[in-house]
Scaffold this active site. Structure first.
Site, PDB file in Angstrom:
ATOM      1  N   ASN A  55      -4.787  -5.886  20.294  1.00 52.45           N
ATOM      2  CA  ASN A  55      -3.398  -6.326  20.354  1.00 52.45           C
ATOM      3  C   ASN A  55      -2.513  -5.419  19.511  1.00 52.45           C
ATOM      4  O   ASN A  55      -2.856  -5.064  18.389  1.00 52.45           O
ATOM      5  CB  ASN A  55      -3.317  -7.765  19.835  1.00 52.45           C
ATOM      6  N   ARG A  90       0.807  -1.222   0.000  1.00 51.70           N
ATOM      7  CA  ARG A  90       0.000   0.000   0.000  1.00 51.70           C
ATOM      8  C   ARG A  90       0.840   1.272   0.000  1.00 51.70           C
ATOM      9  O   ARG A  90       0.321   2.373  -0.180  1.00 51.70           O
ATOM     10  CB  ARG A  90      -0.949  -0.008   1.200  1.00 51.70           C
ATOM     11  N   ASP A 128       7.668  -1.408  11.473  1.00 52.64           N
ATOM     12  CA  ASP A 128       6.835  -0.309  10.972  1.00 52.64           C
ATOM     13  C   ASP A 128       6.071   0.389  12.093  1.00 52.64           C
ATOM     14  O   ASP A 128       5.074   1.060  11.844  1.00 52.64           O
ATOM     15  CB  ASP A 128       5.858  -0.824   9.908  1.00 52.64           C
TER      16      ASP A 128
END
Length: 452
Positions: A166, A16, A102
């Protein structure tokens, strides 16, 4: 933190992002996402392992650090599979801290707390409360104790209403981690070995799963596209600006200030809007930076005025100097006390002496200029002969008339004067007037051309 290993998962492509670079090499504040995570891990862990995959050679070239053990994930079979690739490199009597390449804004203090909890209980999970938890794995609790993590695709309607999710970040005793990784399988909607499945394994084994709930969703936010990257950039910059103001820096508008490096400053400094700091920059006391300036790798002393629209790089500026507006100070320049570099002046690899003025529209390159020198408008040091650079030396008290060219190598003596409009090619002695203008001629019958 004892014997602690960081495992940073950095194998993903990041489709993306629409980029030829892997996702972890996208930049936030001039550092890659992976560098941000590595920096936090390095502060806490004895050994750092990075799991790489897509464009792995590019990742290794960019993050060239001898402290990293690079582990390749050849097939992309899920987070559990990625962590399993590292297990042969990790001792049983250690803590494994699992991070993601990331997630750049994770705090060192949060990770330290997580490691501490894992040392006590065996396994510790970092979660966060989100108003809109869609897409994230839900934390399933019973009597406040974590029982499992259910991914979005596997969750039922009741579980989808849970807003504790989470983050994927956890700390686990390595012996337990190896044990539970051997028990997980691909019986889920994704058909992958999901690291989150080890939580259910631990609960079934009677193991208490401790947790830390983050109060800051941006701290644990991952980056999946350029929109999220830009959003975290602004969060990062705003956090820095807040910290700087708490330390005494005056920012006219913290939303229009960017620091992409290391920045230190003295007392009573003031920075106006749209200023960019890069590299290592230091300011002394009472220094003011006006709008729209770029400052990179510069040491700027006390009571310096940087006027609007200046570009300053790799230089030293001493007390009381004034720069700009619209000045460019290039690398290896040293501007001494109370010197003035004015409108549309460019200085490169030069020393500008105390109280010397270069006020308008001039280029000074490869020069040593003494004290109390006045450089007129439009003066150029002609330092380049087409092959080599040459030096210009100007003595104390000299005056260089407007629109003059000093053809290097050349030396202008102390208190010498260069007449306006001169091209000087030879040494000028102390106290001497030199000029190269031809005799002025006027043509009485000359007529200005008319437009055809």
């Amino acid at each position: 933190m004892g014997n602690t290993h960081a495992i940073i998962l950095a194998a993903g492509k990041g489709s993306r992002m629409n980029s030829s670079k892997p996702k972890v090499l996208q930049t936030l504040s001039n550092n890659t996402l992976l560098e941000h995570v590595f920096s936090q891990a390095k502060a806490l862990c004895d050994r750092i392992h990075v799991v790489y995959g897509f464009e792995g050679e590019q990742v290794q070239r960019k993050i060239n650090d001898p402290n990293i053990n690079w582990v390749e994930q050849i097939e992309q079979l899920g987070t559990g599979h990625a962590v399993a690739q590292v297990m042969p490199h990790i001792e049983d009597n250690s803590i494994s801290l699992i991070l993601y390449g990331d997630v750049p804004l994770i705090k060192e203090s949060t990770l330290a707390d997580l490691i501490h909890k894992a040392q006590q209980s065996g396994i510790a999970l970092l979660s966060v409360i989100l108003d809109k938890p869609t897409g994230y794995g839900r934390i399933i609790r019973q009597n406040e104790q974590i029982q499992a993590i259910v991914e979005q695709k596997d969750a039922n309607n009741a579980q989808l209403n849970i807003n504790e999710v989470n983050t994927g970040i956890m700390a686990v005793r390595s012996q337990l981690l190896k044990q539970y990784l051997s028990k997980i399988n691909t019986s889920n909607v994704q058909g992958e070995f999901c690291l989150t499945d080890i939580i259910a394994c631990a609960v079934a084994d009677g193991q208490t799963v401790s947790s830390i709930v983050s109060k800051n969703q941006f701290e644990v936010a991952g980056v999946n596209d350029k929109v999220q990257l830009a959003e975290l950039e602004r969060v990062f910059q705003k956090n820095q600006a807040t910290q700087f103001m708490q330390q005494g820096l005056s920012l006219k508008d913290p939303n229009r200030f960017d620091c992409r490096g290391t920045f230190t400053f003295g007392r009573d400094c003031e920075i106006d809007i749209n200023v960019l700091i890069e590299g290592k920059v230091t300011l002394g006391d009472n220094t003011v930076i006006a709008p729209n300036c770029i400052i990179k790798n510069a040491k700027i002393s006390n009571q310096v005025s940087i006027l609007p629209n200046c570009v300053i790089e790799d230089c030293v500026i001493e007390d009381g100097a004034t720069i700009g507006p619209f000045a460019r100070i290039r690398p290896q320049t040293h501007i001494k006390t109370y010197a003035k570099i004015g409108n549309f002046v460019e200085v490169k690899k030069s020393t500008i002496g105390e109280n010397t003025k270069v006020s308008h529209l001039s280029y000074v390159g490869d020069a040593i200029i003494g004290e109390n020198v006045n450089i007129g408008a439009g003066v150029i040091t002609c330092n380049y002969d087409g092959v080599n650079k040459h030096q210009t030396i100007i003595g104390d008290g000299a005056s260089i008339g407007s629109d003059s060219q000093l053809v290097a190598p050349i030396k202008i003596g102390k208190n010498a004067t260069i007449g306006a409009g001169s091209t000087i090619t030879k040494t000028v002695s102390d106290n001497q007037l030199s000029l190269s203008r031809t005799k002025q001629t006027s043509l009485k019958n000359w007529q200005r051309p008319t437009k055809k």
